[in-house]
Design an enzyme around this catalytic site. Sequence first.
Site, PDB file in Angstrom:
ATOM      1  N   GLU A   1      -3.939  10.741  10.557  1.00 47.66           N
ATOM      2  CA  GLU A   1      -3.005  11.308   9.579  1.00 47.66           C
ATOM      3  C   GLU A   1      -2.409  12.623  10.095  1.00 47.66           C
ATOM      4  OE1 GLU A   1      -4.648  12.548   5.870  1.00 47.66           O
ATOM      5  OE2 GLU A   1      -2.783  12.229   4.788  1.00 47.66           O
TER       6      GLU A   1
ATOM      7  N   ARG B   1       0.844  -1.203   0.000  1.00 43.69           N
ATOM      8  CA  ARG B   1       0.000   0.000   0.000  1.00 43.69           C
ATOM      9  C   ARG B   1       0.883   1.258   0.000  1.00 43.69           C
ATOM     10  NH1 ARG B   1      -0.636   4.742   2.414  1.00 43.69           N
ATOM     11  NH2 ARG B   1      -0.491   3.834   4.501  1.00 43.69           N
TER      12      ARG B   1
HETATM   13  C1  LIG Z   1      -2.034   7.457   4.256  1.00 44.47           C
HETATM   14  C2  LIG Z   1      -1.418   7.587   5.592  1.00 44.47           C
HETATM   15  C3  LIG Z   1      -1.920   6.606   6.537  1.00 44.47           C
HETATM   16  C4  LIG Z   1       0.053   7.507   5.557  1.00 44.47           C
HETATM   17  O1  LIG Z   1       0.644   6.669   4.915  1.00 44.47           O
HETATM   18  C5  LIG Z   1       0.771   8.432   6.393  1.00 44.47           C
HETATM   19  O2  LIG Z   1       0.151   9.253   7.024  1.00 44.47           O
HETATM   20  O3  LIG Z   1       2.012   8.356   6.399  1.00 44.47           O
END
Ligand SMILES: CC(C)C(=O)C(=O)O
Length: 505
Positions: free
Chosen positions: A144, A14
């Site tokens: 986030e 992801r």
């Molecule tokens: C999309 C989010 C969860 C992310 O990867 C981050 O904040 O680093």
Amino acid sequence: MNKRRIEIMDTTLRDGEQTSGVSFSVSEKLTLAKLLLEELKVDRIEIASARVSEGELKAVQEITSWAAEKEYLDRVEILTFVDGGVSLEWMEKAGARVQNLLTKGSLNHLTHQLKKTPEEHFGDISKILEQSQKRGIKTNVYLEDWSNGMRNSKEYVFQYLDFLTQQPVERILLPDTLGVLTHTETSGYISEIVQRYPDSHFDFHGHNDYDLGVSNVMEAVKAGCHGIHLTVNGMGERAGNAPMASVVAVINDFLPEVHISVNESSLYKVSKLVSAFTGFGIPANKPIVGDNVFTQTAGIHADGDSKKNLYFNDLLPERFGRKRKYALGKTSGKANIQKNLQELGLTLNDEELKKVTQRIIELGDKKERVTKDDLPYIISDVLNSGDYHQKVFVKSYVLTHSKGLKPSTTVAVEIDGELHEANAQGDGQYDAFMNALRKIYKVKKRDFPKLTDYAVRIPPGSNSDALCETVISWDNNGTEFITRGLDSDQTVSAIKATEKMLNII
Ligand SMILES: CC(C)C(=O)C(=O)O
């Protein structure tokens, strides 16, 4: 000692896929999901963002149907959004059971991106959590921009955590979204949070913008977080995420009170596979997995290793399925050459060793790279001693390349004094050449190694712009080696590298 267990969540599929220019195919995602869970043995994997594409849906469906058979569904996670339930529908269609819900961890993001008040945001989240429960979907929640939230809007973060820790949520995921934390901040923020909410599970998700990804993860673990997010080769947005291999080594070597399930000996294999699938090269000096990190270059190091392993540290290459190497070049000296000769089962007297060393220094000055497998050629050339008998010669070949027809080759090869000829077609001239060779080796019932990597470069600064170097990696029934060829023609340089291979197997 009763060790504290830390969960490892791998997000290569992801966040790692958010590396600019990288995209996994469906079958690559499935292959990696299996490898990560079953061979590397991470606890959980985050494999996709909801709603991205049809291809992504297909990849998640393939992974979830395999995971369902294996009873791994609770270990497979999807990034979802506060979108009134659209992500949840996508998840259901994809057969996934655990969502990592992306919410706002700083007032700045909440106010300027979502343009909502904390109360409105919490209300939206409650509705998603309610729907998730009805659908039997388990929820972890990302905050986030949490790191900036802690710096600039701590009150909001704690207001949010007071709410969230009362909700049906399995884990709370704390990302340093922009990779801005120092190790002291990471340590301070995580310990403050785990002390204030002792009954909740917290993961730390570190980015590497200041190259502090590994040290921040280490501090987060020391400060009491319960899980960490990593990617293979540190892939991910911008400078990437905290890299799996380095973090695993750091935890195993420096945090003896912590237990993780990851299998160290598979780290290199997984790293190579991810690199092959993504075309995202591994820097040669990347700890644990880089090509050079177990190679001693200075002669004094090889000398010390022979005496009492004086230049070894705890990072023994064998832990990671690798081997220590001794480079050959202008700084390597006799001790390195001796180590390579030992591996090849060759011996030289002092005078011969001096001459070979001198030639390797000359080649190094010309910026030529010398590998262990070049040594027999150098010895034969320098000493002209007849010690080394070349057994296979590529005697002649015709390579054709024409518009509208497949490239074809006729090759004549002498093996142990016997001449063999074959012709074949291929997708390119070198492929046709290799197909012809394979035919000969099949008739002779001889092993033919698998080509595992092929790299072409113009040797930099060698005053030979017209020269092209082909470096080919081979796997001969599990034994890996590299050969090089140098020529003004790219295909011919590959053929020269191949002739060397034929004399090694
Ligand atoms: C999309 C989010 C969860 C992310 O990867 C981050 O904040 O680093």
